[in-house]
Design a protein around this motif. Structure first.
Motif, PDB file in Angstrom:
ATOM      1  N   ASP A  57      72.243   8.098  53.435  1.00  0.00           N
ATOM      2  CA  ASP A  57      73.407   8.149  52.863  1.00  0.00           C
ATOM      3  C   ASP A  57      73.664   9.798  53.145  1.00  0.00           C
ATOM      4  OD1 ASP A  57      73.978   5.680  52.034  1.00  0.00           O
ATOM      5  OD2 ASP A  57      73.801   6.026  50.119  1.00  0.00           O
ATOM      6  N   ARG A  58      72.708  10.637  53.051  1.00  0.00           N
ATOM      7  CA  ARG A  58      73.026  12.050  53.114  1.00  0.00           C
ATOM      8  C   ARG A  58      73.246  12.591  54.452  1.00  0.00           C
ATOM      9  NH1 ARG A  58      69.259  15.660  55.223  1.00  0.00           N
ATOM     10  NH2 ARG A  58      67.623  14.945  55.691  1.00  0.00           N
ATOM     11  N   VAL A  59      72.764  11.930  55.207  1.00  0.00           N
ATOM     12  CA  VAL A  59      72.967  12.065  56.856  1.00  0.00           C
ATOM     13  C   VAL A  59      74.338  11.481  57.480  1.00  0.00           C
ATOM     14  CG1 VAL A  59      70.435  12.834  57.289  1.00  0.00           C
ATOM     15  CG2 VAL A  59      71.608  10.508  57.806  1.00  0.00           C
ATOM     16  N   ALA A  60      74.792  10.807  56.658  1.00  0.00           N
ATOM     17  CA  ALA A  60      76.060  10.113  56.931  1.00  0.00           C
ATOM     18  C   ALA A  60      77.096  10.904  56.141  1.00  0.00           C
ATOM     19  CB  ALA A  60      76.180   8.550  56.626  1.00  0.00           C
ATOM     20  N   ASP A  61      76.819  11.780  55.789  1.00  0.00           N
ATOM     21  CA  ASP A  61      77.752  12.632  54.986  1.00  0.00           C
ATOM     22  C   ASP A  61      78.512  12.008  53.795  1.00  0.00           C
ATOM     23  OD1 ASP A  61      77.657  14.854  56.914  1.00  0.00           O
ATOM     24  OD2 ASP A  61      78.889  13.692  58.294  1.00  0.00           O
ATOM     25  N   LEU A  62      77.911  11.382  53.145  1.00  0.00           N
ATOM     26  CA  LEU A  62      78.300  10.542  51.894  1.00  0.00           C
ATOM     27  C   LEU A  62      78.081  11.542  50.671  1.00  0.00           C
ATOM     28  CD1 LEU A  62      77.185   6.742  52.382  1.00  0.00           C
ATOM     29  CD2 LEU A  62      79.321   7.985  53.052  1.00  0.00           C
ATOM     30  N   TYR A  63      77.373  12.427  50.498  1.00  0.00           N
ATOM     31  CA  TYR A  63      77.256  13.210  49.477  1.00  0.00           C
ATOM     32  C   TYR A  63      77.834  14.647  49.772  1.00  0.00           C
ATOM     33  CZ  TYR A  63      73.130   9.403  48.750  1.00  0.00           C
ATOM     34  OH  TYR A  63      72.868   8.192  48.663  1.00  0.00           O
ATOM     35  N   PRO A  64      78.669  15.110  48.838  1.00  0.00           N
ATOM     36  CA  PRO A  64      79.263  16.283  48.985  1.00  0.00           C
ATOM     37  C   PRO A  64      78.177  17.510  48.668  1.00  0.00           C
ATOM     38  CG  PRO A  64      80.887  15.003  48.077  1.00  0.00           C
ATOM     39  CD  PRO A  64      79.566  14.219  48.053  1.00  0.00           C
ATOM     40  N   LEU A  65      77.711  17.186  47.470  1.00  0.00           N
ATOM     41  CA  LEU A  65      76.493  18.231  46.952  1.00  0.00           C
ATOM     42  C   LEU A  65      75.166  17.104  46.701  1.00  0.00           C
ATOM     43  CD1 LEU A  65      79.241  19.732  46.131  1.00  0.00           C
ATOM     44  CD2 LEU A  65      77.507  20.976  44.876  1.00  0.00           C
ATOM     45  N   TYR A  66      74.131  17.698  47.079  1.00  0.00           N
ATOM     46  CA  TYR A  66      72.658  16.696  46.940  1.00  0.00           C
ATOM     47  C   TYR A  66      71.619  17.492  46.590  1.00  0.00           C
ATOM     48  CZ  TYR A  66      72.411  16.616  51.661  1.00  0.00           C
ATOM     49  OH  TYR A  66      72.149  17.199  53.155  1.00  0.00           O
ATOM     50  N   GLN A  67      70.881  16.835  46.043  1.00  0.00           N
ATOM     51  CA  GLN A  67      69.243  17.293  45.677  1.00  0.00           C
ATOM     52  C   GLN A  67      68.229  17.136  46.982  1.00  0.00           C
ATOM     53  OE1 GLN A  67      66.875  14.884  43.397  1.00  0.00           O
ATOM     54  NE2 GLN A  67      65.538  16.489  42.533  1.00  0.00           N
ATOM     55  N   LEU A  68      67.761  18.025  47.485  1.00  0.00           N
ATOM     56  CA  LEU A  68      66.590  17.879  48.185  1.00  0.00           C
ATOM     57  C   LEU A  68      65.483  18.741  47.841  1.00  0.00           C
ATOM     58  CD1 LEU A  68      67.848  17.832  51.951  1.00  0.00           C
ATOM     59  CD2 LEU A  68      67.175  15.964  50.656  1.00  0.00           C
ATOM     60  N   GLY A  69      64.157  18.413  48.573  1.00  0.00           N
ATOM     61  CA  GLY A  69      62.927  19.369  48.071  1.00  0.00           C
ATOM     62  C   GLY A  69      62.449  19.417  49.484  1.00  0.00           C
ATOM     63  N   TRP A  70      61.261  20.325  49.466  1.00  0.00           N
ATOM     64  CA  TRP A  70      60.710  20.550  50.816  1.00  0.00           C
ATOM     65  C   TRP A  70      59.261  21.050  50.497  1.00  0.00           C
ATOM     66  CZ3 TRP A  70      61.784  19.769  55.464  1.00  0.00           C
ATOM     67  CH2 TRP A  70      61.092  20.327  56.582  1.00  0.00           C
ATOM     68  N   TYR A  71      58.320  20.409  51.464  1.00  0.00           N
ATOM     69  CA  TYR A  71      56.815  20.836  51.396  1.00  0.00           C
ATOM     70  C   TYR A  71      56.543  21.373  52.803  1.00  0.00           C
ATOM     71  CZ  TYR A  71      56.347  18.411  47.061  1.00  0.00           C
ATOM     72  OH  TYR A  71      56.489  18.231  45.701  1.00  0.00           O
ATOM     73  N   ALA A  72      55.821  22.324  52.857  1.00  0.00           N
ATOM     74  CA  ALA A  72      55.677  22.970  54.275  1.00  0.00           C
ATOM     75  C   ALA A  72      54.845  22.062  54.930  1.00  0.00           C
ATOM     76  CB  ALA A  72      54.682  24.501  53.904  1.00  0.00           C
ATOM     77  N   ASP A  73      55.282  22.218  56.361  1.00  0.00           N
ATOM     78  CA  ASP A  73      54.529  21.436  57.575  1.00  0.00           C
ATOM     79  C   ASP A  73      53.412  22.538  57.990  1.00  0.00           C
ATOM     80  OD1 ASP A  73      56.042  19.066  58.266  1.00  0.00           O
ATOM     81  OD2 ASP A  73      57.591  20.615  58.101  1.00  0.00           O
ATOM     82  N   TYR A  74      53.488  23.635  57.875  1.00  0.00           N
ATOM     83  CA  TYR A  74      52.784  24.642  58.200  1.00  0.00           C
ATOM     84  C   TYR A  74      53.259  25.975  57.389  1.00  0.00           C
ATOM     85  CZ  TYR A  74      56.167  25.775  61.728  1.00  0.00           C
ATOM     86  OH  TYR A  74      57.609  26.077  62.154  1.00  0.00           O
ATOM     87  N   LEU A  75      52.094  26.784  56.910  1.00  0.00           N
ATOM     88  CA  LEU A  75      52.351  27.950  56.000  1.00  0.00           C
ATOM     89  C   LEU A  75      52.796  29.162  56.532  1.00  0.00           C
ATOM     90  CD1 LEU A  75      49.247  27.128  53.412  1.00  0.00           C
ATOM     91  CD2 LEU A  75      51.983  26.914  53.007  1.00  0.00           C
ATOM     92  N   ASP A  76      54.246  29.066  57.195  1.00  0.00           N
ATOM     93  CA  ASP A  76      54.848  30.391  57.565  1.00  0.00           C
ATOM     94  C   ASP A  76      56.306  30.111  57.169  1.00  0.00           C
ATOM     95  OD1 ASP A  76      54.486  32.375  59.751  1.00  0.00           O
ATOM     96  OD2 ASP A  76      56.206  31.327  60.016  1.00  0.00           O
ATOM     97  N   ALA A  77      56.962  31.277  57.081  1.00  0.00           N
ATOM     98  CA  ALA A  77      58.380  31.345  56.738  1.00  0.00           C
ATOM     99  C   ALA A  77      59.135  30.580  57.646  1.00  0.00           C
ATOM    100  CB  ALA A  77      58.936  32.863  56.984  1.00  0.00           C
ATOM    101  N   ASP A  78      58.805  30.445  58.809  1.00  0.00           N
ATOM    102  CA  ASP A  78      59.823  29.688  59.940  1.00  0.00           C
ATOM    103  C   ASP A  78      59.901  28.293  59.675  1.00  0.00           C
ATOM    104  OD1 ASP A  78      60.532  29.447  62.598  1.00  0.00           O
ATOM    105  OD2 ASP A  78      59.084  27.954  62.698  1.00  0.00           O
ATOM    106  N   ASP A  79      59.013  27.515  59.062  1.00  0.00           N
ATOM    107  CA  ASP A  79      59.110  26.287  58.624  1.00  0.00           C
ATOM    108  C   ASP A  79      60.005  25.997  57.546  1.00  0.00           C
ATOM    109  OD1 ASP A  79      57.971  23.501  58.886  1.00  0.00           O
ATOM    110  OD2 ASP A  79      57.265  23.884  56.886  1.00  0.00           O
ATOM    111  N   TYR A  80      60.359  27.121  56.655  1.00  0.00           N
ATOM    112  CA  TYR A  80      61.459  26.926  55.821  1.00  0.00           C
ATOM    113  C   TYR A  80      62.808  27.274  56.456  1.00  0.00           C
ATOM    114  CZ  TYR A  80      57.717  26.473  52.394  1.00  0.00           C
ATOM    115  OH  TYR A  80      56.456  26.152  51.770  1.00  0.00           O
TER     116      TYR A  80
END
Length: 548
Positions: free
Chosen positions: A435-458
């Motif tokens: 749904d979120r990638v189909a633009d159904l949510y105007p505002l929505y929750q997400l979270g993130w865990y690093a793939d590699y520990l560098d600012a670039d991953d974020y």
């Protein structure tokens, strides 16, 4: 990702050291040990792990979330990986990876690699896997990590040549260790579409430490040690593992107490964790983690977004700014998470080189707290009528049942200003990602865990071209800065570029950072292999667990 405290080497200096080591890095010892899957002792005892998370897809190109990654990390493998307690990449399926030109890395595969189905794993499979990620480019997949990859060649069965778009990319070895680097069996997976889970399991295309024996999606999955695995971890200490899924964290907690679950990975409530920490025979392993939580604004469908009838970029920005002025992060951290999470005022969490609390001085009381007057002023100046209706979506099975309390409090915070009317709704994760990638949510929750520990991953994962967030935000200046920081070899100059990026996105507010930390794993006393304190590089790997 999805995939996620103590001294750890962060930043460009550490990455440069890792890349330099790769010039001569080889696997010095066999990944196999003397214990096979039929061994007695701990290897003969089954381990049962409980989770409330969900699998989206078992196809490496079709998912990039913690629930899917929990399974994929065990059954697939990458050319490079990291040891727990370190952010440095080391050989896994590759015997060596070398920088062979300004825009070129060459990998040499270990001899005799196979998939669990008996197919040989060669350079052709590696080339196929990366080409496939870029061709499919699933909006919920990890292909955006490969934005600097121009082409892949397989000149012979054990050699892979990666050609990059930009020179001096010392981050690319880190990318090879992520979900974008899982190797897919080209005799199983179609080149141009996602394969459904039933077909994946039937074909047994596993090269990781475990193979799936039986599969009841988001109910119960059984695993056995993969005798053909030749990666860093060697033969798993426990040959048989079950992953049991729960829709209610309370039932998961009860089963841990009763001894029918040996370990818990994602997600119990803070209250449950505190309660279990006091129970005899149970250990709660904690750490500050590298995870973050945030609200995404869809630039198309948010109030005054580009696809709405009242489209107005200035008013849309004012709405985002007013929300940022109104949210009380400290209250969220203390009331909902008992300060196991901390307020986050930037895209990059504390502890990672280049992290900047860029939002703190821009919004609310300019000291980290909310300010109703500031929110009212910015809306009034833009000519926005109040109250503004906000459709806000969240998820509780993927991010934990405490998300319901978190977003109920956010609703209260916003509505207490008198400037907003919040319509709050929850959706299960399996549907949420679609749904979120189909633009159904105007505002929505997400979270993130690093793939590699560098600012670039974020930063690249959120703001680069075709980013995973996929919310309609696009700034050529930010994309250019990301390209520059990824190839800047001077640590000070790179840190300055990272700060510029964070400043620009803080002003534009494509997403609103809320909280950072923490992580927790629960084990019964007869399970070993998890440290008491978890650092930000820790990965929950079943092959390292043993049941006494």
């Amino acid at each position: 990702m999805p995939r996620q405290i103590g001294p750890i080497r962060h930043g460009r200096g550490a990455l440069l050291a890792g890349a330099a080591a790769l010039l001569t890095l080889t696997a010095c010892t066999s990944a196999k040990n003397d214990d096979g899957p039929g061994a007695t002792g701990s290897a003969a005892k089954a381990l049962t792990i409980g989770t409330t998370d969900q699998v989206t897809s078992l196809d490496p190109a079709g998912s990039w979330d913690a629930g899917s990654g929990t399974v994929e990390d065990e059954v697939y493998a990458t050319l490079l990986t990291t040891r727990n307690g370190s952010s440095q990449v080391v050989p896994n399926l590759a015997s060596a990876v070398k920088l062979t030109g300004p825009k070129e890395y060459t990998a040499t595969l270990k001899a005799g690699l196979t998939f669990a189905n008996g197919h040989q794993l060669t350079s052709s499979d590696v080339k196929f896997s990366f080409d496939r990620q870029l061709r499919i480019a699933d909006k919920n997949g990890p292909s955006s990590l490969l934005h600097n990859l121009a082409s892949v060649a397989a000149p012979n069965p054990t050699t892979v040549v990666f050609t990059l778009r930009s020179a001096d990319d010392t981050l690319f070895p880190q990318v090879l260790s992520t979900a974008a680097g899982y190797i897919a069996d080209e005799q199983v997976f179609p080149a141009d579409r996602i394969l459904d889970d039933t077909a994946v399991v039937a074909a047994k295309p596993w090269e990781g430490p475990y193979a799936i024996g039986s599969y009841q999606k988001n109910s119960l999955i059984s695993f056995t040690a993969n005798s053909g695995y030749r990666g860093l971890l060697g033969t798993p200490k426990t040959a048989r593992v079950q992953l049991k899924y729960y829709t209610d964290a309370g039932n998961l907690k009860l089963d841990v107490q009763q001894g029918t679950i040996d370990a818990v990975y994602r997600t119990l409530t803070v209250t449950d964790l505190h309660d279990l920490a006091g129970k005899q025979g149970i250990t709660v392993h904690t750490g500050s983690g590298n995870g973050i939580r945030f609200i995404v604004f869809n630039f198309k469908t948010q109030p005054y977004g580009s696809a709405t009838r009242q489209a107005d970029p200035a008013k849309a920005l004012a709405v985002r700014q007013a929300v940022a002025d109104s949210v009380n992060r400290a209250q969220l951290a203390s009331q909902v998470y008992k300060n196991t999470f901390q307020p986050l005022y930037g895209s990059v969490p504390d502890g990672i080189t280049g992290a900047s609390p860029a939002l703190k001085s821009l919004y609310g009381d300019r000291q980290g707290g909310p300010d109703k007057a500031a929110a009212a002023q910015v809306l009034s100046a833009a000519g926005v009528s109040t109250p503004v209706t906000l459709d806000l979506q969240y998820n509780s099975d993927h991010y934990g049942s405490s998300s319901a309390d978190e977003y109920a409090l956010i609703k209260t915070q916003l509505e207490s200003t008198g400037l907003f009317r919040v319509k709050l709704q929850s959706t299960e994760w399996a549907q949420y990602g679609k749904d979120r990638v189909a633009d159904l949510y105007p505002l929505y929750q997400l979270g993130w865990y690093a793939d590699y520990l560098d600012a670039d991953d974020y930063l690249a994962s959120f703001y680069a071209q075709n980013s995973w967030v996929n919310n309609g935000y696009s700034d050529p200046a930010v994309r250019k800065l990301i390209e520059q920081e990824e190839t800047q070899t001077d640590p000070a100059k790179r840190t300055a570029l990272i700060a510029q990026i964070q400043g620009k996105v803080a002003a534009a507010l494509p997403l609103l950072p809320l909280l950072q930390g923490s992580t927790a794993i629960v084990t019964r006393e007869d399970v070993s292999g998890v440290p008491d304190k978890l650092d930000s590089s820790y990965q929950f790997r079943w092959a390292e667990l043993a049941k006494r």
